[in-house]
Structures are given as C-alpha cells and as structure tokens.
Design a protein around this motif. Sequence first.
Motif, PDB file in Angstrom:
ATOM      1  N   ASP A 150     -39.620-128.523  17.766  1.00 21.00           N
ATOM      2  CA  ASP A 150     -39.893-129.820  18.387  1.00 21.00           C
ATOM      3  C   ASP A 150     -38.648-130.363  19.088  1.00 21.00           C
ATOM      4  OD1 ASP A 150     -42.490-129.754  17.549  1.00 21.00           O
ATOM      5  OD2 ASP A 150     -42.229-131.181  15.899  1.00 21.00           O
ATOM      6  N   ARG A 151     -37.530-130.334  18.386  1.00 22.14           N
ATOM      7  CA  ARG A 151     -36.292-130.879  18.953  1.00 22.14           C
ATOM      8  C   ARG A 151     -35.816-130.040  20.135  1.00 22.14           C
ATOM      9  NH1 ARG A 151     -33.806-135.382  20.123  1.00 22.14           N
ATOM     10  NH2 ARG A 151     -31.526-135.299  19.903  1.00 22.14           N
ATOM     11  N   ARG A 152     -35.936-128.745  20.010  1.00 23.22           N
ATOM     12  CA  ARG A 152     -35.498-127.865  21.089  1.00 23.22           C
ATOM     13  C   ARG A 152     -36.307-128.113  22.356  1.00 23.22           C
ATOM     14  NH1 ARG A 152     -35.945-123.014  23.674  1.00 23.22           N
ATOM     15  NH2 ARG A 152     -34.046-121.729  23.818  1.00 23.22           N
ATOM     16  N   GLY A 153     -37.626-128.292  22.191  1.00 17.24           N
ATOM     17  CA  GLY A 153     -38.471-128.551  23.349  1.00 17.24           C
ATOM     18  C   GLY A 153     -38.101-129.847  24.052  1.00 17.24           C
ATOM     19  N   LYS A 154     -37.849-130.892  23.278  1.00 13.54           N
ATOM     20  CA  LYS A 154     -37.510-132.194  23.874  1.00 13.54           C
ATOM     21  C   LYS A 154     -36.163-132.134  24.589  1.00 13.54           C
ATOM     22  CE  LYS A 154     -40.139-134.836  20.454  1.00 13.54           C
ATOM     23  NZ  LYS A 154     -40.064-135.772  19.293  1.00 13.54           N
ATOM     24  N   LEU A 155     -35.182-131.492  23.953  1.00 10.49           N
ATOM     25  CA  LEU A 155     -33.858-131.417  24.560  1.00 10.49           C
ATOM     26  C   LEU A 155     -33.854-130.531  25.799  1.00 10.49           C
ATOM     27  CD1 LEU A 155     -31.598-131.151  21.373  1.00 10.49           C
ATOM     28  CD2 LEU A 155     -31.932-133.144  22.858  1.00 10.49           C
ATOM     29  N   GLN A 157     -36.317-130.220  27.884  1.00 14.70           N
ATOM     30  CA  GLN A 157     -36.908-131.033  28.941  1.00 14.70           C
ATOM     31  C   GLN A 157     -35.894-132.002  29.539  1.00 14.70           C
ATOM     32  OE1 GLN A 157     -40.354-132.918  27.242  1.00 14.70           O
ATOM     33  NE2 GLN A 157     -41.656-131.114  27.560  1.00 14.70           N
ATOM     34  N   GLN A 158     -34.902-132.378  28.708  1.00 14.43           N
ATOM     35  CA  GLN A 158     -33.863-133.295  29.177  1.00 14.43           C
ATOM     36  C   GLN A 158     -32.730-132.565  29.897  1.00 14.43           C
ATOM     37  OE1 GLN A 158     -32.610-135.491  25.692  1.00 14.43           O
ATOM     38  NE2 GLN A 158     -34.698-136.188  25.239  1.00 14.43           N
ATOM     39  N   ALA A 169     -30.777-127.915  18.059  1.00 12.42           N
ATOM     40  CA  ALA A 169     -32.074-127.613  17.457  1.00 12.42           C
ATOM     41  C   ALA A 169     -31.912-127.186  16.008  1.00 12.42           C
ATOM     42  CB  ALA A 169     -32.771-126.516  18.259  1.00 12.42           C
TER      43      ALA A 169
END
Length: 408
Positions: A150-155, A157-158, A169
Amino acid sequence: MLITSRGRRIGGRAVLGVVSTLVLGATGFAWSQLHRLDTSLVTADVIAPSAQVPDTPAGEPLTVAQNILLVGLDSRTKPDGTPLPQNVLDALHAGGGDDGGNTTDTMIVVHVPVGGAAATAISIPRDSYVDIPGYGKHKINSAYSRARADRRGKLAQQGMSGPELEVAADAAGAKSAIAAVQKLTGLTINHYAAVNLSGFAALSQAVGGVQVCLKAPVHDSFSGADFPAGTQTISGTQALAFVRQRHGLPNGDLDRIARQQAFMSAMAKTVLGSGTFTDPARLSSLVDALEGSVTLDHGWNLLSFAQQLHGLSSGAISFGTIPVQSLSLATPSDGDAVKVDPSQVRQFVQTQISSPDAAASGGTSDPGTVHPSSSSGVVRPIAETTTPTPPAGTPAQPKMTAASGCVN
C-alpha cells in the motif's frame, strides 16, 4: 483441541542475525566492532515514541525489561533498498527478483528481563490467522507485505523511486508487523530487527559453520537441501537450505521447526564457545555479514545494549512457540491457516516471560551447552531440561535424539 507445540518454530534466519548481534558484547574486543555497526547499519523509524526505552548508563545492567521483534524477510532487496544480485538469489534457491517475497517468513519476540543476563524467544507461526490492524483477519506474515505494498504504491504515484522507495515501503511494512504482534501477544515492542534472505547464509558462514545431525539423508530441489545422514558442519547456502526445507520430510513444517531449533542451539554454542569474539578476522566477518543483511529500529543503540547484556550466555537463552489450536483452519481468502486464540497466546507469553528461566543468569550450567528438549520443545541448559507429559489430544511431535541432537 489445543496444540501447545512449545518451541517448535524457531526462525533460523531472524534469530541467528539478532542473537549474533546481542552476543557481540561478550568481550571488550567487540566494542570497536559495535561502534562500526552503530554507524553503518540501515535503520528505520518504526517504534512509536511511547514504546521507546531510555538507554541505561554505560556499564550498568539492563534496568528496564525489553521486547524485541525479530523478523526474517523473504526480501529480494538489501536493507538499503538495492536489489540482491541474481547470482545470489540463484544460490539461495530464491527465484528471480519478482518471485514473491516481502512477507515475514519468521516472526519471533525476544524478551530480555531486567539485568540482561537471560533472554526468552517466543516464535509466532507465520500462518497464524490474526487481526491485522487496518486490514482485518489474515495470516500474520502478510501484515508486512500488505502495508508495504500500500505504501509503496502511494509513494510511487508521488514520484518516489529506486532504493528510497523500497526503504520507505519496508518501514511501513515493519510498523504493520509490529502492530499485529502487539495485538496478538499483548506485549509492547521496544525494538525491531529484520534480516533478509541472504543474511542467514552470510552469518552462518562468518562464524565458521555450525554442526548439525540428520537421522537420514535428504534431497529437496525446492530448498536446495542435499545432505547425507549423520553429523556434519554446514554454513552459507547449505545452512539456509537446512532450516528452510519442508518438502519431503515426514512431518513437513514440524520437522522444519525441529531443524531450526536444533540449528539455533548449535549456533549459540558455536558463537559463544568458539572464540568468535577474540578472533579479529572472524568477528570482522560477522560484522560485515550483519551490515549487509540486517535492519534495526532507528533508536536502538547497539553498543549500549550489548554492554547491558555482558552476562548473557547460551545457557540463558530459551525458545518457545505460541500455542495453536489447529494447523489447517479454512479461511475465506487466505487458504488454510493456523488457528490461534489471542487470550491463550497472551497467557502463554506472560507465563514464559515470568518463569524462572526467563530471569535465570545461566551461570549454573555450561554456557556453551544447550539442546532442544525432545518433548517440551523449549531450549534450555541441559541441566534444566524437563520433559512434561503432552496434553491429551496433542498430535505426536517430531522428536530428536537428545544425546546427538539428530533430526529428520
């Protein structure tokens, strides 16, 4: 039906990495090496401020009991986020960089009581079906991977990428694993340490190998285990294969747990009794291995902690595994899992850390002589080993020969 199975799932990679770290403080020669570790190890800000403990003044015994979460990661990256080379993955029988990974293959809580002269390691089966904060009920080994993804995906995208993305992550995964363990055990985790796939092989090789004994020869293409029967010294990828094998064994995972337990008993004897800390080359190799495979929480001062454990010996390290109710719990989306009762787990944990063994100094027995009990599954000094009668209905557990430590 309650299956107590105490001390069976001893996670070789995680325990080896951090036990090696803990006992580096056994001699004065080790201080310079610990200073090197303090400045070179990858660290992560994963412990909540409320769980952090103050450093004990230099030279004084541990003044506050502490709980350490050790995890063995099926990670294809180094602690600094760079990928492990494919030739290393091939040697470890780990597949490619995209072949799974990033779950906590091993989870162990180590309780160190006031005084720092003993330690109790409590293992949590990786498939235990538990509440994972923020994700609902799942296997506990997925707490890390779910939060990490989850964290890796959000970061990503940023715009974050590369090793920086992987390290961030990993920190999110660690926080989730800590939260799940705290919820299950009722303990507050004060420190965190993780070791990757290559770490176990490197650490076992750094100490010159560990002696083990097999009842019969084995060959397993999945783990790479290929060993004759009898006593032998193993290290590197052989050691990793020894503790990872479960295919082709009479009792599957239970035999693997017994192997890990026997290996860690022998490892403690090897590290504490072979002159590792007075041999500059061997100690330097051990520290090099730790640098390349271990991640610690940001606030853990290893030098100070090791000074507080100067009385720790292999005879004062015991191992246990939380009780489980079933090894084949059908779940809605996670396949078969291990059924556990949190109330039973918490009661077991409190009993373990409050027992006389948890506070023992280990000074009444040979500090280099330990072996797994053939029935209780708790690793104790030989002089203190007991063999209680298993509860009614408990399935037969794989046993090892007490005199030789031979396993399936």
